[in-house]
Scaffold this motif. Structure first.
Motif, short mmCIF file in Angstrom:
data_model
loop_
_atom_site.label_atom_id
_atom_site.label_comp_id
_atom_site.label_asym_id
_atom_site.label_seq_id
_atom_site.Cartn_x
_atom_site.Cartn_y
_atom_site.Cartn_z
N GLY B 72 -1.55 -23.15 -4.05
CA GLY B 72 -2.86 -22.37 -4.84
C GLY B 72 -4.13 -23.00 -4.17
N ILE B 73 -5.19 -22.89 -4.82
CA ILE B 73 -6.51 -23.51 -4.69
C ILE B 73 -6.81 -24.75 -5.47
N ARG B 356 -3.36 -21.01 -8.89
CA ARG B 356 -2.21 -20.52 -8.37
C ARG B 356 -2.15 -18.97 -8.67
N TRP B 357 -2.52 -18.28 -7.40
CA TRP B 357 -2.47 -16.88 -7.75
C TRP B 357 -1.99 -15.97 -6.41
N VAL B 361 -4.96 -15.94 -3.89
CA VAL B 361 -5.43 -17.11 -3.25
C VAL B 361 -4.51 -17.45 -2.14
N THR B 365 -5.42 -24.01 -0.29
CA THR B 365 -6.79 -24.26 -0.05
C THR B 365 -7.45 -24.99 -0.97
N LEU B 401 -12.26 -17.98 -5.21
CA LEU B 401 -10.40 -17.75 -5.20
C LEU B 401 -10.26 -17.03 -4.01
N LYS B 402 -11.00 -15.98 -3.86
CA LYS B 402 -10.68 -15.20 -2.59
C LYS B 402 -11.35 -15.63 -1.14
N PRO B 404 -12.49 -19.30 -0.34
CA PRO B 404 -12.82 -20.85 -0.76
C PRO B 404 -14.25 -21.30 -0.13
#
Lengths: 510, 510
Positions: B72-73, B356-357, B361, B365, B401-402, B404
């Motif tokens: 995830g990020i 986390r997506w 995501v 990242t 999120l899209k 970073p």
């Protein structure tokens, strides 16, 4: 007499059973509300369950029960076990207490038999921790209790109120473990520490016992009575399935009207003014508060326009308390019924039952058909269009709902209690089996080694024992009771002096 | 410096706001899990949130957090309030604590300000009973908190663990009142009486306090640690929406790692073997138990094949405890961050956050974008495709999120604490405001009437106060903080000697 043999019973074997949709089921499953009252007697209402209003009916105010009777069907010969856990476990398992071996109420804490000490008899090794779906428990009885089956069929299952299916630490102590999606206030406790929001329903550090009711923090310190708090929570819980157009099963099991008999101040004045003693006045407020809850639930259904597609089932879990703790003389609280909670006489096992189901039940009907606690399991499943592959002890009463004149009453209803409840031993309050069969009632008082026979149609109050005058009938019923007990794997208490179990009832008539 | 002014804030007015479906929203709404840890510091993990692993990272074992970071990020500049209730109320209201006036933690029992006694200052009249949606409360702040909006949009909303939004008797004391369909173990308590199933999580008659954790009767008397019990219940609660293909919102708020710091025996040996003192070893087991829960939840998602359509958000509610009660010297537990829970320095407010997506995501990242507690409200709503008509203080971090690399960090993040936490007053543990703005950090120590200025990019540990060397920057930030406080209707403490409120920070630089 052999009609009942046509009905096949098998040992409970849910592990291999599967819930299936009935092919004829429409997509619009009805919502189902099981409104269960605790310790409410058959006479504790202004709605007569007898042929006409009798003295005690005038003591109570239950306008919403009256309304329900006008809009639904009334079973005046409905039965439960004489104490609560056996009825509750039968309700969600479909099994007779004689088979589940949950024959007495379960303690809050595990591994404690609740039987009162006795000099002569010892209780059998019954399932003292109650119902469980957890393999590690010694009470591995059913993988799929009623709420689980309903949930699997797409129902949103809500538990509100008293659970009391098993002791702390058991699977049965947690309604979510039995298939309820939502649980509010249900645990292993059998009665509330307090009905009062002002007392946080018992949650008072230093005073908190295991009987403190969980989950009602919102009402702490307020003058909200427990019955009202549970009703508000139940209504809030219904909102999700209603808004999402999911069928729901609401099991609303009030702690009322169990002890402690605390007055609900919203209603107390009129009962005191009517001359009731303080205990009985308080008891009447517990009843009226419960009745208001029933009205609030029905009002909600109407408001949400789901009244027509919602079945409401009203029931109590055993007869009214008459043994001790009530106002007035002992064993008078359920008159004309004999004795009360804990006893195999009608006062202990006959309970108010009504079903409201618009479009299916003809309003204002009344049936002579008898029903028993374990019948609710197959009945509710049939309402939900769920077919079980494995049989249970109970029989669906849906045919009776559709045709109240269809009365069979040709199977024995068994109330097996190889336990001792309290210090009192009169009136069958210990070591007993009862059986309804047709118009007959057989009572087996184990310690006294005595059988009694009553014609319930003529002698509702069980005042005229016919065991001497009709020995042939006695013999037939004693054999039937014996066969029923054996077929269900019933346990018997044991004589301390010899270590031998109490004799089956037919031994007394050989 | 004026970029933030482009963002319009208004007074909270949900009453007139409506949740709407975003037109572009697909029918397949993602499930959303907010995994919230209590009192977990930014360094309490083997997953580095700093630029590289530092000393304290080697103390802990959190393999599932490491996995989540890879998938995830990671926000290394994520912020919360310095104590729990303000963060939790911001999370579900989208409002700054300065605006909600819930600036300190709420007591279990109502009408009790939790501020520690002080000779010179009195706390303002903050909302001591916390969040409520009940008009009768004095804390009528929002009609539609996050779970309510999600529920109305068709989400099945589940609360598991610590709620702590308000005192007993308040609407906020009952998660079901805030829009949760299911509530497990959430109430007004801020920490558990016991983490041990063997101790019934505190439910021991005679010893039971208000901190006894409700709803876990199934585990009483067993060696199930609280974190594990909550995880099992959370997984059980997800089954209904998963089986019914309903999107769900799971708010899993662990009581861990808040005091009491009790060892989880599943993990204790390796930490003792590593030479940690007993308290820190126990603390590390609380962390690892929490991490196992995260892993179990992610495993469940994979097993149910819903991993790809489920957002998991990881967060802590404030910095790690460093004031008292931990092993080692005070104020060393979050190094290199300064101080800890209760303080406006980074140790008190900087928290681990990851999202986390899958499909949205980019795995592995890391973003420099900062976020604050109130940002989760609009972010979660955007994930769910819900558009609010009424603005809130928080800003959605979905764009980050899209992408970073899209770092603005051009709005002030405010951490207003006009309260006193404990007996200690060093390191900002009482009467303070903090503000991040770009690379800067301003700290206002009210009682000392002192402003401090730090360059967080160069001085993560806040060791070099630049207030003297850069008076112009200090002045600008003091004015900005004052404007922010006033715009949000912030309250200030009052000098006991004069009855006059503490001066706004810009008064110190005029």
């Amino acid at each position: 007499m052999k009609g009942y043999l046509k009905i096949l019973f098998f040992i409970c074997c849910w592990g291999t059973g599967k819930a299936q949709q009935s092919p004829g089921q429409t997509t619009q499953k009805p919502n189902i509300i099981l409104f269960l009252v605790d310790d409410m007697g058959w006479m504790d209402t202004s709605q007569p369950f007898g042929d006409s209003a009798m003295a005690l009916n005038h003591k109570f105010h239950t306008p919403n029960m009256e309304r329900m009777a006008k809009e639904g069907i009334l079973f005046h010969q409905a039965y439960a076990n004489s104490v609560c856990t056996p009825t509750r476990t039968s309700l969600i398992s479909g099994m007779s207490a004689a088979r589940t071996h949950i024959t007495n109420w379960t303690a809050i804490t595990p591994n404690e038999a609740t039987d009162f000490k006795d000099d002569q008899l010892t209780a059998p090794k019954w399932n003292i921790n109650g119902l469980s779906n957890i393999a590690e428990q010694n009470t591995y009885l059913c993988k799929k209790p009623l709420p689980q089956l309903l949930k699997e069929a797409g129902y949103f299952t809500i538990h509100v109120g008293k659970a009391h299916w098993g002791s702390l630490g058991s699977g049965g102590s947690d309604p979510m473990n039995l298939g309820f999606v939502v649980n509010i206030a249900g645990s292993s406790l059998g009665h509330p520490q307090s009905y009062y929001g002002e007392q946080n329903f018992g949650n008072m550090p230093g005073k908190t016992t295991f009987n403190a009711v969980p989950d009602l923090q919102r009402f702490y310190g307020k003058d909200t009575f427990l019955t009202e708090a549970l009703t508000q929570k139940a209504i809030a819980a219904m909102n999700f399935p209603v808004e999402n157009k999911k069928p729901f099963f609401l099991y609303l099991a009030h702690y009322a009207v169990h002890m402690p008999i605390q007055p609900d101040k919203r209603f107390i004045n009129k009962y005191l003014a009517a001359g009731l003693d303080p205990t009985e006045a308080a008891y009447a407020t517990l009843i009226e508060g419960m009745d208001k809850s029933l009205g609030d639930i029905m009002h909600y259904l109407k408001e949400k326009k789901i009244e027509k597609n919602t079945v409401v089932i009203f029931m109590s879990d055993n007869g009214g308390l008459a043994n001790a703790g009530r106002g007035g003389a002992r064993n008078t609280q359920n008159l004309p019924l004999r004795a009360g909670k804990g006893s195999p006489y009608e006062g202990g096992i006959r309970v108010p039952v009504m079903v409201r189901w618009p479009g299916v039940v003809q309003p204002g009907t009344r049936t002579n058909s008898y029903v028993s606690a374990e019948d609710f399991f197959p009945s509710v499943l049939e309402m939900a269009g769920i077919r079980l592959n494995t049989p249970v002890d109970g029989i669906s009463y849906i045919p009776v709902l559709k045709n109240p004149a269809m009365v069979k009453n040709d199977r024995p209803l068994l109330f097996h209690y190889p336990n001792r409840w309290t210090s009192n031993e009169d009136e069958g309050y210990a070591w007993s089996s009862g059986m309804r069969y047709g118009k007959w009632k057989l009572v087996y008082l184990m310690k006294q080694q005595k059988l009694e026979l009553y014609d319930i149609e003529k002698d509702l109050g069980e005042q005229h024992d016919l065991s001497k005058s009709d020995p042939q009938q006695l013999k037939e019923l004693a054999r039937l009771m014996t066969a029923e007990l054996k077929r269900k794997g019933a346990q018997m208490p044991v004589w301390k002096s010899s270590g031998i179990p109490v004799a089956w009832p037919d031994a007394l008539v050989k």
